[in-house]
Scaffold this active site. Structure first.
Site, PDB file in Angstrom:
ATOM      1  N   PRO A 182     -35.242  27.515 -24.514  1.00  0.00           N
ATOM      2  CA  PRO A 182     -36.671  27.438 -24.219  1.00  0.00           C
ATOM      3  C   PRO A 182     -37.409  28.540 -24.969  1.00  0.00           C
ATOM      4  CG  PRO A 182     -35.483  28.444 -22.390  1.00  0.00           C
ATOM      5  CD  PRO A 182     -34.450  27.970 -23.357  1.00  0.00           C
ATOM      6  N   MET A 183     -38.449  28.169 -25.713  1.00  0.00           N
ATOM      7  CA  MET A 183     -39.214  29.146 -26.488  1.00  0.00           C
ATOM      8  C   MET A 183     -40.699  28.833 -26.378  1.00  0.00           C
ATOM      9  SD  MET A 183     -36.990  29.577 -29.988  1.00  0.00           S
ATOM     10  CE  MET A 183     -36.825  27.800 -30.259  1.00  0.00           C
TER      11      MET A 183
ATOM     12  N   CYS B  11     -37.690  35.917 -18.686  1.00  0.00           N
ATOM     13  CA  CYS B  11     -38.741  36.286 -19.640  1.00  0.00           C
ATOM     14  C   CYS B  11     -39.343  37.646 -19.285  1.00  0.00           C
ATOM     15  CB  CYS B  11     -39.840  35.230 -19.668  1.00  0.00           C
ATOM     16  SG  CYS B  11     -41.195  35.633 -20.802  1.00  0.00           S
TER      17      CYS B  11
ATOM     18  N   GLY C  46     -28.168  34.177 -27.000  1.00  0.00           N
ATOM     19  CA  GLY C  46     -28.263  35.487 -27.629  1.00  0.00           C
ATOM     20  C   GLY C  46     -27.432  35.593 -28.886  1.00  0.00           C
ATOM     21  N   ASP C  47     -28.103  35.670 -30.042  1.00  0.00           N
ATOM     22  CA  ASP C  47     -27.436  35.852 -31.346  1.00  0.00           C
ATOM     23  C   ASP C  47     -26.553  34.675 -31.750  1.00  0.00           C
ATOM     24  OD1 ASP C  47     -28.701  38.258 -31.600  1.00  0.00           O
ATOM     25  OD2 ASP C  47     -26.934  39.500 -31.182  1.00  0.00           O
TER      26      ASP C  47
END
Length: 450
Positions: free
Chosen positions: A46-47, A143, A251-252
């Protein structure tokens, strides 16, 4: 991302076996392509902004197993009108403006709606509103942005665990799999200060009845550029597996092959999320053994076609394009100056199919246009007033000119009479003087009469 496919082990620990290689993929000149083993799902994270409809659809096109939407605040949905667009197949949730857009016909079975919430009742109310157009509800509790945390949402929930648990429990009980809505409920969290605290939190979350859990391997204060911390990953994956909860790592993760490697290394029964890499190139979901990510120019073209097909707002389209085009490329400068879909298509040498009547440009452009129209109207009104004033002055001047001409004629008549009177007086005086000089004139002067 690794620059080679991950060779499949003899007996994968979990996940499906590699598919058989089609005969046409081999030849005498080309070595056979060995597909990498798929250990788990690779999904779109989600962005905010980048996770809008057009990006989700493009990610699915390139092979994403599931797509998460951007965080949408629960209260913003309450009171919305659901509007279907038969032309695009999209569904809009509208209040004073567009709050949320989905395309059930193209994404519903793989679309997770992420919600920003701080209360069980509003979370449930919002979930029921969008239930028919999504395949799951996810609670954002990671977030760190102020727009989320200031209202007790996002990462703020990690400081109020009882509230987070009550929200998830309410969603499971009211719209979860055992209800008529039958929606899997999930949560996305970040790391707590210690591994032990993180594991304890995950254990509590799994007891609420959720179906999925995502761990972003950064603490709330960490920025995206800081390296992800994976110390708690194996333990978190094991806790979720034992609880029957599908676990995802975030993450990454650079791409499909990198995702599979991380999934295998940490024993994850679920999958891996891609965020930043997908923002710059949604084709990162293509495995290396199938060609890997596409060149940015091809990705941008595909994105534009999808964006126009769903009438994606140009402000979002332009934002996403500028993330996909390399910053040092000349095209980046050209696109940054574009104001409408037609400008974008002209720059990319594409046919514009976006409805012309909707191609109003970005919100900034619309404000500029509105100001320009207002200024033009004021200028026209000013010119009209000046025209009327000039006409008034002209008529007034003509009237005053006629009056002065009449006054001049009267003055000339008076001057003529005066002049004649003066001449007569002078003549009489001269005659009198002459008579006085005549012989005897002194005794009897002449009486002048005028």
């Amino acid at each position: 991302m690794t620059d080679h496919a991950i060779a499949p082990p003899a007996i994968p620990p979990h996940g499906p076996q590699p598919e058989n290689i089609p005969a046409e993929n081999t030849s005498a000149d080309t070595p056979p392509v060995i597909p990498a083993t798929k250990y788990g799902k690779v999904v779109l994270a989600p962005m905010v902004r980048s996770g809008q409809l057009a990006t989700r659809l493009l990610s699915l096109k390139y092979g994403a197993d599931i797509v998460w939407g951007p965080e949408t605040i629960d209260k913003s949905l309450i009171g919305c009108e659901r509007v279907e667009n038969p032309k695009t197949g999209c569904v809009d949730y509208v209040r004073t403006g567009l709050i949320f857009r989905a395309c059930p016909s193209r994404e519903k079975s793989k679309f997770i709606f992420q919600m920003g919430t701080a209360a069980p009742d509003t979370a449930v109310a919002a979930a029921k509103i969008v239930a028919q157009d999504v395949s799951g509800i996810d609670v954002n509790s990671g977030c760190p942005k102020p727009f989320s945390t200031h209202a007790g949402m996002g990462a703020a929930l990690l400081k109020d665990i009882p509230r987070l648990l009550s929200i998830l429990t309410a969603l499971v009980e009211n719209v979860g799999l055992s209800t008529p809505y039958a929606l899997p409920i999930s949560v996305k969290i970040r790391l707590l200060p210690t591994v032990e605290e993180t594991h304890a939190l995950i254990t509590s979350l799994c007891k609420t009845g959720i179906s999925k859990l995502t761990l972003h391997c950064r603490t709330p204060p960490m920025r995206p550029g800081e390296r992800a911390i994976r110390d708690a990953l194996s333990g978190a994956a094991k806790i979720c597996e034992e609880a029957g909860v599908e676990f995802f790592v975030n993450g990454d993760i650079k791409g499909w092959d990198d995702a599979q490697q991380v999934i295998k290394e940490y024993g994850i029964e679920g999958g891996a999320m891609i965020a930043i890499a997908a923002e710059s190139n949604p084709s990162c979901f293509i495995p290396n053994h199938l060609g890997g990510p596409k060149p940015w120019r091809e990705v941008v073209t595909e994105y534009m076609l999808i964006a126009m097909s769903v009438e994606n707002p140009i402000s979002n389209t332009k934002f996403c394009l500028l993330n996909m085009v390399p910053g040092k490329n000349e095209m980046h400068k050209v696109l940054s100056k574009a104001k409408t879909y037609r400008d974008l298509c002209e720059a990319l040498d594409l046919e514009c199919t976006f409805p012309e009547e909707l191609d109003l440009g970005t919100l900034k452009t619309q404000r500029v246009k509105a100001q320009e129209e207002k200024d033009a109207q004021l200028q026209a009104e000013r010119a009209e007033r000046q025209k009327k004033l000039a006409e008034f002055k002209r008529k007034k001047a003509e009237a005053e000119g006629g009056k002065k001409e009449g006054e001049g004629s009267n003055k000339r008549i008076k001057v003529d009479v005066g002049e004649r009177s003066n001449t007569t007086t002078a003549a009489v005086a001269e005659l009198a003087a002459t008579d006085m000089l005549l012989p005897g004139g002194a005794a009897e002067p002449v009486q002048a009469a005028v």
